[in-house]
Design an enzyme around this catalytic site. Structure first.
Site, PDB file in Angstrom:
ATOM      1  N   GLU A 236       0.833  -1.208   0.000  1.00  0.00           N
ATOM      2  CA  GLU A 236       0.000   0.000   0.000  1.00  0.00           C
ATOM      3  C   GLU A 236       0.864   1.253   0.000  1.00  0.00           C
ATOM      4  O   GLU A 236       0.641   2.166  -0.802  1.00  0.00           O
ATOM      5  CB  GLU A 236      -0.930  -0.012   1.216  1.00  0.00           C
TER       6      GLU A 236
ATOM      7  N   TYR B  42     -10.410  -2.813   5.127  1.00  0.00           N
ATOM      8  CA  TYR B  42     -10.158  -4.249   4.975  1.00  0.00           C
ATOM      9  C   TYR B  42     -11.311  -5.013   5.635  1.00  0.00           C
ATOM     10  O   TYR B  42     -11.727  -4.662   6.741  1.00  0.00           O
ATOM     11  CB  TYR B  42      -8.823  -4.619   5.624  1.00  0.00           C
TER      12      TYR B  42
ATOM     13  N   ILE C 182      -6.229   3.513   4.004  1.00  0.00           N
ATOM     14  CA  ILE C 182      -6.498   2.263   3.320  1.00  0.00           C
ATOM     15  C   ILE C 182      -6.329   1.091   4.285  1.00  0.00           C
ATOM     16  O   ILE C 182      -5.565   1.181   5.243  1.00  0.00           O
ATOM     17  CB  ILE C 182      -5.572   2.113   2.080  1.00  0.00           C
ATOM     18  N   CYS C 183      -7.059   0.016   4.005  1.00  0.00           N
ATOM     19  CA  CYS C 183      -6.919  -1.252   4.710  1.00  0.00           C
ATOM     20  C   CYS C 183      -7.406  -1.115   6.154  1.00  0.00           C
ATOM     21  O   CYS C 183      -8.553  -0.813   6.399  1.00  0.00           O
ATOM     22  CB  CYS C 183      -5.475  -1.731   4.609  1.00  0.00           C
ATOM     23  N   ALA C 184      -6.537  -1.308   7.129  1.00  0.00           N
ATOM     24  CA  ALA C 184      -6.903  -1.178   8.537  1.00  0.00           C
ATOM     25  C   ALA C 184      -6.853   0.267   9.014  1.00  0.00           C
ATOM     26  O   ALA C 184      -7.423   0.603  10.054  1.00  0.00           O
ATOM     27  CB  ALA C 184      -5.969  -2.036   9.396  1.00  0.00           C
TER      28      ALA C 184
END
Length: 183
Positions: free
Chosen positions: A16, A121, A101-103
């Site tokens: 990322e 996520y 992004i993601c967590a």
């Protein structure tokens, strides 16, 4: 030239972070890499990156956007670091762009800047909140906050940031050159 801060904390998701750095720099966006505790930052998969400065050295006045990469280890540090949390609140108060992004939307929620609609996520929404979670889009924009799902959506997320900070034409050109037709 827009300026974007990418804070790096130990345990960040390398795919990322690197995707964001690469695409934003292709768009001639000034990317500042700032370590949370140190300029030498080790990612979740043992890739080490040298940051240019520390987060504590950066002012929201000099930034157009802050973008948080995911990875649980890094996300928890971003959520607990007073400098990162303060910077997120200042950026939001000035209606400047914030992205995660993601967590990493978890760190936005900790700062109280995550808007109603977001993505992350899968399963992280349970640690944030269930209302407003959008599970079927790679990138969600709500006001001044952009969120994305994870490593597989990082390229599309970076292109969406370029479109927002620069323009659609620049994003389309980078997308074509990178053969990123899926975005």
């Amino acid at each position: 030239m827009p300026k974007v801060l990418i804070p790096l904390a130990e345990g960040f998701e390398e795919l990322e972070a690197i995707s964001l750095i690469d695409v934003l720099r292709r768009a001639k966006i000034k990317v500042i890499l700032a370590g949370v505790d140190s300029k030498q930052v080790l990612g979740a998969h043992q890739v080490q990156i040298e940051a240019e400065c520390l987060v504590s050295d950066v002012s929201s006045d000099e930034l157009d956007m802050i973008v948080l990469p995911g990875g649980w280890g890094g996300t928890h540090m971003l959520a607990e670091d007073a400098d990162v949390q303060s910077l997120l609140k200042e950026m939001d108060a000035k209606n400047k762009m914030i992205a995660a992004i993601c967590a990493a939307p978890f760190a936005l929620e900790q700062a109280g800047v995550l808007k109603q609609n977001f993505t992350c996520y899968p399963s992280v929404e349970e640690k944030i909140r269930l209302d407003g979670y959008v599970h079927d889009r790679d990138v969600v924009v709500d006001g001044n906050v952009m969120t994305s799902r994870g490593p597989g959506t990082a390229l599309c997320f970076a292109l969406a940031i370029v479109e927002r900070l620069v323009d659609k034409e620049t994003a389309a050109g980078i997308k074509a050159n990178m053969l990123a037709d899926h975005c």
